[in-house]
Design a protein around this motif. Structure first.
Motif, PDB file in Angstrom:
ATOM      1  N   ASP A 179       0.822  -1.222   0.000  1.00 20.44           N
ATOM      2  CA  ASP A 179       0.000   0.000   0.000  1.00 20.44           C
ATOM      3  C   ASP A 179       0.853   1.268   0.000  1.00 20.44           C
ATOM      4  O   ASP A 179       0.523   2.259   0.665  1.00 20.44           O
ATOM      5  N   LEU A 180       1.935   1.265  -0.742  1.00 21.31           N
ATOM      6  CA  LEU A 180       2.803   2.436  -0.808  1.00 21.31           C
ATOM      7  C   LEU A 180       2.059   3.630  -1.411  1.00 21.31           C
ATOM      8  O   LEU A 180       1.282   3.469  -2.358  1.00 21.31           O
ATOM      9  N   PRO A 181       2.312   4.831  -0.908  1.00 24.14           N
ATOM     10  CA  PRO A 181       1.676   6.023  -1.486  1.00 24.14           C
ATOM     11  C   PRO A 181       2.398   6.535  -2.735  1.00 24.14           C
ATOM     12  O   PRO A 181       2.011   7.558  -3.293  1.00 24.14           O
ATOM     13  N   PHE A 182       3.440   5.865  -3.151  1.00 26.68           N
ATOM     14  CA  PHE A 182       4.185   6.262  -4.350  1.00 26.68           C
ATOM     15  C   PHE A 182       4.471   5.023  -5.191  1.00 26.68           C
ATOM     16  O   PHE A 182       4.410   3.894  -4.703  1.00 26.68           O
ATOM     17  N   GLU A 183       4.766   5.248  -6.468  1.00 27.80           N
ATOM     18  CA  GLU A 183       5.091   4.153  -7.376  1.00 27.80           C
ATOM     19  C   GLU A 183       6.604   4.020  -7.530  1.00 27.80           C
ATOM     20  O   GLU A 183       7.325   5.016  -7.540  1.00 27.80           O
ATOM     21  N   ILE A 184       7.055   2.780  -7.654  1.00 28.45           N
ATOM     22  CA  ILE A 184       8.468   2.490  -7.887  1.00 28.45           C
ATOM     23  C   ILE A 184       8.598   1.820  -9.253  1.00 28.45           C
ATOM     24  O   ILE A 184       7.941   0.809  -9.526  1.00 28.45           O
ATOM     25  N   THR A 185       9.438   2.382 -10.091  1.00 28.82           N
ATOM     26  CA  THR A 185       9.704   1.797 -11.402  1.00 28.82           C
ATOM     27  C   THR A 185      11.213   1.709 -11.592  1.00 28.82           C
ATOM     28  O   THR A 185      11.956   2.595 -11.149  1.00 28.82           O
ATOM     29  N   THR A 186      11.647   0.648 -12.237  1.00 27.78           N
ATOM     30  CA  THR A 186      13.076   0.422 -12.468  1.00 27.78           C
ATOM     31  C   THR A 186      13.352   0.369 -13.968  1.00 27.78           C
ATOM     32  O   THR A 186      12.557  -0.170 -14.729  1.00 27.78           O
ATOM     33  N   VAL A 187      14.476   0.953 -14.380  1.00 29.31           N
ATOM     34  CA  VAL A 187      14.953   0.791 -15.754  1.00 29.31           C
ATOM     35  C   VAL A 187      16.311   0.112 -15.699  1.00 29.31           C
ATOM     36  O   VAL A 187      17.146   0.440 -14.855  1.00 29.31           O
ATOM     37  N   SER A 188      16.512  -0.851 -16.585  1.00 27.71           N
ATOM     38  CA  SER A 188      17.732  -1.660 -16.578  1.00 27.71           C
ATOM     39  C   SER A 188      18.412  -1.617 -17.940  1.00 27.71           C
ATOM     40  O   SER A 188      18.148  -2.449 -18.811  1.00 27.71           O
ATOM     41  N   PRO A 189      19.265  -0.619 -18.153  1.00 20.51           N
ATOM     42  CA  PRO A 189      19.940  -0.516 -19.449  1.00 20.51           C
ATOM     43  C   PRO A 189      21.057  -1.532 -19.617  1.00 20.51           C
ATOM     44  O   PRO A 189      21.683  -1.958 -18.643  1.00 20.51           O
ATOM     45  N   VAL A 190      21.286  -1.921 -20.876  1.00 23.29           N
ATOM     46  CA  VAL A 190      22.499  -2.648 -21.232  1.00 23.29           C
ATOM     47  C   VAL A 190      23.633  -1.616 -21.217  1.00 23.29           C
ATOM     48  O   VAL A 190      23.496  -0.552 -20.610  1.00 23.29           O
ATOM     49  N   PHE A 191      24.747  -1.889 -21.878  1.00 17.22           N
ATOM     50  CA  PHE A 191      25.872  -0.953 -21.795  1.00 17.22           C
ATOM     51  C   PHE A 191      25.499   0.378 -22.452  1.00 17.22           C
ATOM     52  O   PHE A 191      25.083   0.423 -23.604  1.00 17.22           O
ATOM     53  N   VAL A 192      25.662   1.470 -21.698  1.00 19.85           N
ATOM     54  CA  VAL A 192      25.224   2.790 -22.137  1.00 19.85           C
ATOM     55  C   VAL A 192      26.377   3.513 -22.824  1.00 19.85           C
ATOM     56  O   VAL A 192      27.467   3.640 -22.268  1.00 19.85           O
ATOM     57  N   MET A 193      26.108   4.003 -24.038  1.00 14.88           N
ATOM     58  CA  MET A 193      27.147   4.681 -24.810  1.00 14.88           C
ATOM     59  C   MET A 193      26.639   6.034 -25.291  1.00 14.88           C
ATOM     60  O   MET A 193      25.444   6.303 -25.321  1.00 14.88           O
ATOM     61  N   GLY A 194      27.582   6.890 -25.690  1.00 14.27           N
ATOM     62  CA  GLY A 194      27.254   8.223 -26.189  1.00 14.27           C
ATOM     63  C   GLY A 194      28.285   9.225 -25.736  1.00 14.27           C
ATOM     64  O   GLY A 194      29.314   8.867 -25.154  1.00 14.27           O
ATOM     65  N   ASN A 195      28.019  10.489 -26.018  1.00 17.07           N
ATOM     66  CA  ASN A 195      28.905  11.563 -25.593  1.00 17.07           C
ATOM     67  C   ASN A 195      28.624  11.959 -24.158  1.00 17.07           C
ATOM     68  O   ASN A 195      27.485  11.902 -23.704  1.00 17.07           O
ATOM     69  N   SER A 196      29.647  12.393 -23.458  1.00 18.44           N
ATOM     70  CA  SER A 196      29.480  12.889 -22.103  1.00 18.44           C
ATOM     71  C   SER A 196      29.137  14.378 -22.146  1.00 18.44           C
ATOM     72  O   SER A 196      29.680  15.125 -22.964  1.00 18.44           O
ATOM     73  N   LEU A 197      28.219  14.817 -21.280  1.00 19.82           N
ATOM     74  CA  LEU A 197      27.924  16.243 -21.162  1.00 19.82           C
ATOM     75  C   LEU A 197      28.984  16.960 -20.339  1.00 19.82           C
ATOM     76  O   LEU A 197      29.005  18.186 -20.290  1.00 19.82           O
ATOM     77  N   SER A 198      29.829  16.180 -19.694  1.00 22.40           N
ATOM     78  CA  SER A 198      30.909  16.735 -18.888  1.00 22.40           C
ATOM     79  C   SER A 198      32.240  16.567 -19.624  1.00 22.40           C
ATOM     80  O   SER A 198      32.431  15.578 -20.334  1.00 22.40           O
ATOM     81  N   PRO A 199      33.169  17.501 -19.464  1.00 19.98           N
ATOM     82  CA  PRO A 199      34.496  17.326 -20.077  1.00 19.98           C
ATOM     83  C   PRO A 199      35.325  16.251 -19.391  1.00 19.98           C
ATOM     84  O   PRO A 199      36.345  15.826 -19.921  1.00 19.98           O
ATOM     85  N   ARG A 200      34.871  15.789 -18.223  1.00 21.61           N
ATOM     86  CA  ARG A 200      35.579  14.718 -17.538  1.00 21.61           C
ATOM     87  C   ARG A 200      35.485  13.442 -18.359  1.00 21.61           C
ATOM     88  O   ARG A 200      34.493  13.176 -19.014  1.00 21.61           O
TER      89      ARG A 200
END
Length: 311
Positions: A179-200
């Motif tokens: 009876d939780l008052p909020f919903e819990i959802t999970t996302v499970s990505p495989v290996f995540v690729m792309g450009n970083s928004l940070s210069p690190r």
């Protein structure tokens, strides 16, 4: 203006999630475990609508600090568990922070007034701890989906074990609290690729892209990937951020854990594409994205588009 708290909102995936919520008109709080490290957080000030972003000092291992951070949030996204492949002490550095951190987070969420949605950014390892190797008991060539039996082995990499066991904590919490008052959802990505928004360039995802592009094998794990020319499943970081946003803003998704995946290519072909050359073989689909496409409305980019953008 609703407030969303993003744990890990300055990381590789988290920065895209932060930008997505800002773009959609939310006030965003991002946890900062090391606020003295200006370089780590400087890129956030350059994000679109950054005036609606607040950086909050919060070590997620500190229960009181985490509880304070979550106050006033209608949505909380948790993407702050460690993503490390090389650790000195797996129990101390991976298993304990991930599993106990998830337990603490859920307990705090359960007593946070006004909270409506929780989204956990997990991993494909919550379904297969052997990733990126194939699920040992799954039929060869058959696409794996959320309906299939997950695989866990204590012989697999500690990171995969930690993600699987943390997801089991989530499943048990949902079962024990009907009876939780909020919903819990999970996302499970495989290996995540792309450009970083940070210069690190110190994120594990960016590091692996660098290794694949230059065919560097700094440890036995990466050597194994090359030796087996593993079919490596990838997903675009922008698609992960979109999936997180949709999971956080759509109702009726409580308890679901969505696989996020585009196509799979052999490591040798990933290396070719990261060097702006065409792959030698066709893409395969190892993990299904049908449920995420149907429920979350995510149109997953092709692996080639992702890798081209990353280069």
């Amino acid at each position: 203006m609703q407030t969303v708290g993003i744990i890990g909102g300055a990381g590789f995936i988290g920065s895209y999630v932060t930008q997505k919520f800002l773009n959609e008109g939310y006030a965003v709080k991002v946890s900062a475990s090391d606020p003295a490290n200006a370089e780590k957080y400087a890129h956030l000030s350059a994000l679109n609508r950054a005036k609606n972003l607040t950086l909050v000092t919060c070590d997620v291992r500190d229960v009181a600090a985490l509880e304070s951070f979550m106050q006033g949030c209608a949505i909380v996204v948790h993407g702050g568990t460690p993503f490390q492949l090389a650790v000195e002490d797996p129990q101390r550095d991976l298993l304990d922070p991930t599993i106990r951190g998830t337990e603490n987070f859920l307990a705090i969420a359960n007593r946070t007034e006004g909270l409506k949605r929780v989204v956990l950014i997990a991993s494909v390892a919550s379904y297969n701890t052997s990733f990126p190797m194939p699920h040992p008991n799954h039929p060869v060539g058959q696409v794996f989906s959320e309906a299939d039996t997950p695989w866990f082995s204590a012989e697999d990499h500690p990171y995969g074990q930690a993600k699987f066991l943390a997801d089991q904590v989530v499943r048990k919490f949902i079962e024990a609290n009907p009876d939780l008052p909020f919903e819990i959802t999970t996302v499970s990505p495989v290996f995540v690729m792309g450009n970083s928004l940070s210069p690190r360039a110190d994120s594990t995802s960016m590091g692996m892209q660098h290794l694949f592009r230059h065919k560097i094998a700094p440890n036995p794990f990466v050597e194994m990937l090359y030796a087996n020319d593993v079919a490596f499943s990838v997903v675009d970081v922008r698609d992960v951020a979109e999936a997180v946003f949709q999971a956080a803003t759509r109702s009726g998704l409580h308890g679901k854990n969505y696989l996020l995946s585009s196509e799979s290519y052999r490591i040798s072909d990933l290396s070719l594409m990261l060097n702006q050359q065409p792959p030698a073989a066709e893409a395969a689909l190892v993990y299904s994205n049908t449920l995420a496409t149907n429920d979350l409305g995510v149109a997953f980019r092709s692996a080639q588009e992702t890798l081209h953008q990353a280069v």
